[in-house]
Scaffold this motif. Structure first.
Motif, PDB file in Angstrom:
ATOM      1  N   SER A   1      -4.669  -1.510 -10.199  1.00 28.19           N
ATOM      2  CA  SER A   1      -5.081  -0.594 -11.265  1.00 28.19           C
ATOM      3  C   SER A   1      -4.894  -1.287 -12.607  1.00 28.19           C
TER       4      SER A   1
ATOM      5  N   ARG B   1     -13.263   2.528  -8.546  1.00 28.59           N
ATOM      6  CA  ARG B   1     -13.258   3.848  -9.183  1.00 28.59           C
ATOM      7  C   ARG B   1     -12.454   3.793 -10.480  1.00 28.59           C
ATOM      8  N   GLU B   2     -12.580   4.874 -11.254  1.00 34.32           N
ATOM      9  CA  GLU B   2     -11.732   5.081 -12.411  1.00 34.32           C
ATOM     10  C   GLU B   2     -10.731   6.179 -12.081  1.00 34.32           C
TER      11      GLU B   2
ATOM     12  N   PHE C   1     -14.630  -3.521  -8.224  1.00 36.15           N
ATOM     13  CA  PHE C   1     -14.360  -2.216  -8.848  1.00 36.15           C
ATOM     14  C   PHE C   1     -14.715  -1.109  -7.868  1.00 36.15           C
TER      15      PHE C   1
ATOM     16  N   PRO D   1     -15.897  -1.240 -16.853  1.00 36.76           N
ATOM     17  CA  PRO D   1     -15.482  -2.044 -15.701  1.00 36.76           C
ATOM     18  C   PRO D   1     -16.441  -3.173 -15.363  1.00 36.76           C
TER      19      PRO D   1
ATOM     20  N   PRO E   1      -8.520   4.599 -20.151  1.00 38.06           N
ATOM     21  CA  PRO E   1      -9.050   4.569 -18.786  1.00 38.06           C
ATOM     22  C   PRO E   1      -8.339   3.519 -17.940  1.00 38.06           C
TER      23      PRO E   1
ATOM     24  N   TYR F   1      -8.998   1.342 -14.458  1.00 34.95           N
ATOM     25  CA  TYR F   1     -10.005   0.941 -13.478  1.00 34.95           C
ATOM     26  C   TYR F   1      -9.298   0.381 -12.246  1.00 34.95           C
TER      27      TYR F   1
END
Length: 499
Positions: A424, A448-449, A446, A432, A460, A462
């Motif tokens: 993370s 998800r957020e 990548f 991202p 945020p 990522y």
């Protein structure tokens, strides 16, 4: 491998927690201790002397003395309504209960080693002209403080200077009084309250001064062994890294080689847990000694000094225990992990919530119970050390717009086969798709957020993961490239079971 949890109970928590109800009696003290029965706790450190003694003392002021006090440092005072002072005094005077004697006895009854802990240079509220934590010795001897060449400024300036024999003599007499009054399994010398024990520039000479003090403390315990008819162990809390400890005057390796300490607890101070505590260095220094290594997990965590300090989550506490134990530590030390009756508004993964508390105390003390739990390994920083060394933090980290890679290390300990890893990354200023990331030279994708709980970052986060690969630990080197302006302000590795 010797494993388990060492638990620290401070000198005010019980009295704060019982201040509003009926005066606690012996039965309530025993009930409190029995709450830890059947957990992985092997050793229980009861702080009986911070700045103030928790029992009637002929050396230092006690809670009862503070209750009776009406003048302090030339000021009118009245501490009778203070919750700790009031509750402790009522317990002693109304119920005639020696809280520490009862707790030591009950701990033995339930099979937990009972220790007493002494804070060797506590300076809580030291910038106030009068306070419920101030002993008369503090006001009577400003010449014993570590900053004498100018007016005090910082929080630690009024700590005692251990280069001065009267300071050491005062603390030796406190130790002597405790070990001859109470039949304890061991005595802890807590040097992390506070680690600043010398005037600036006196730290190197202080190494031999404190070595001598530790030998004298061991001799006092040896005398008390004859009284009680059994060995009395000694433990010490020191700064998290061997170099920071030595630079501050704490020659912990010599203490171990000379057989002075039975437990050594490398520790952060308070502001954050230390996600990179060098267990592998400590185990090498202690090799061939009988000293048990027990690194400390604090209750707070944050990624860098200017970030918000938040409670350590259940997952991060598991992560720290997993990395400490799997890297060779003998046990895990919990500091400030009190049972809390009131946690209104706390996140679901707060470690002190009732539904989380006891499961943690039955998980963090052994590799076999913690390694396969869901855990997070968060990049933090060392929050305390020598006064000349700035608080080095890897974050926040600006990424060059030219795409040049930047490297960050996460300590994970062992990662069992079949467990997945996600990385993370908290990012400011870039989407991202502008990032390219690797872990141990393997590409990350990548996925998800997400929002981190607690909110160690407001930005945020990522989440990246490897494809069709696994990691074994104990370190992950995370490499990050950016094609747009970006700053990293959070990083962790989540380890969890493969679904």
């Amino acid at each position: 491998m010797r494993q388990g949890i060492i638990f620290n109970e401070d000198d005010t928590h019980f009295f704060y927690d019982h201040a509003d109800g009926p005066t606690p009696d012996e039965a309530e003290a025993r009930r409190f201790i029995r709450g830890y029965q059947g957990t992985q706790i092997t050793d229980f450190m009861l702080c009986c002397a911070g700045r103030i003694s928790g029992f009637p003392s002929s050396i230092s002021d006690s809670w009862m003395d503070k209750y009776d006090q009406r003048k302090e440092n030339g000021l009118d005072v009245d501490y009778r309504q203070h919750p700790v002072v009031s509750c402790a005094t009522r317990m002693w005077r109304e119920k005639h209960v020696d809280f520490y004697a009862v707790c030591l006895d009950e701990l033995r009854r339930i099979g937990i080693n009972p220790w007493l802990s002494v804070r060797m240079n506590d300076c809580h509220l030291n910038d106030q002209p009068a306070a419920f934590l101030h002993p008369a010795f503090f006001h009577a001897h400003p010449e014993y403080r570590r900053i004498r060449h100018r007016a005090p400024e910082g929080y630690f300036d009024r700590c005692y200077d251990y280069a001065l024999e009267p300071v050491r003599a005062y603390m030796r007499e406190i130790l002597r009084e405790i070990v001859f009054r109470y039949d304890a399994y061991g005595i802890e010398l807590d040097w992390m309250r506070e680690l600043y024990c010398f005037a600036p520039g006196g730290e190197y000479e202080g190494i031999e001064i404190l070595n001598g003090f530790m030998r004298e403390a061991r001799a006092i315990l040896n005398e008390a062994e004859a009284r009680w008819g059994h060995p009395i162990r000694m433990a010490a809390r020191v700064p998290a890294s061997p170099q920071a400890a030595l630079d501050s005057g704490f020659d912990a390796a010599t203490w171990a080689r000379e057989g002075l300490v039975d437990i050594l607890a490398p520790s952060p101070r308070w502001a954050t847990c230390d996600g990179d505590l060098p267990v592998e260095m400590w185990t090498r220094l202690l090799a061939g000694t009988k000293t048990r290594l027990s690194p400390c997990v604090e209750i707070l965590c944050r990624p860098y000094p200017a970030a918000k300090s938040k409670p350590t989550s259940v997952e991060i506490a598991r992560g720290l225990a997993a990395e400490y134990l799997s890297m060779g530590a003998d046990s895990v030390y919990l500091f400030n992990y009190f049972d809390m009756a009131r946690l209104d508004g706390a996140e679901e993964n707060h470690p002190l919530r009732k539904e989380n508390y006891r499961p943690l105390l039955n998980t963090l003390g052994a590799e076999e119970t913690v390694l396969r739990t869901e855990r997070r390994h968060m990049l933090t920083y060392p929050d305390a050390g020598p006064i000349w060394r700035r608080k080095f933090a890897a974050l926040p980290l600006k990424l060059p717009e030219n795409g040049e890679g930047q490297f960050l290390r996460l300590r994970t300990g062992k990662i069992p086969e079949g467990m997945r890893v996600e990385i993370s990354i908290g990012v400011r200023g870039a989407a991202p798709e502008a990032l390219t990331a690797f872990a141990n030279s393997r590409p990350l994708t990548f996925v998800r957020e997400e929002h981190i709980v607690p909110a160690y970052t407001d930005g945020p986060v990522y989440v990246f993961a490897p494809e069709n690969t696994s990691f074994s630990g104990p370190f992950l080197i995370v490499e990050i490239h950016a094609s747009a302006p970006a700053e990293i302000d959070y990083l962790d590795a989540r380890v969890f079971e493969q679904p």
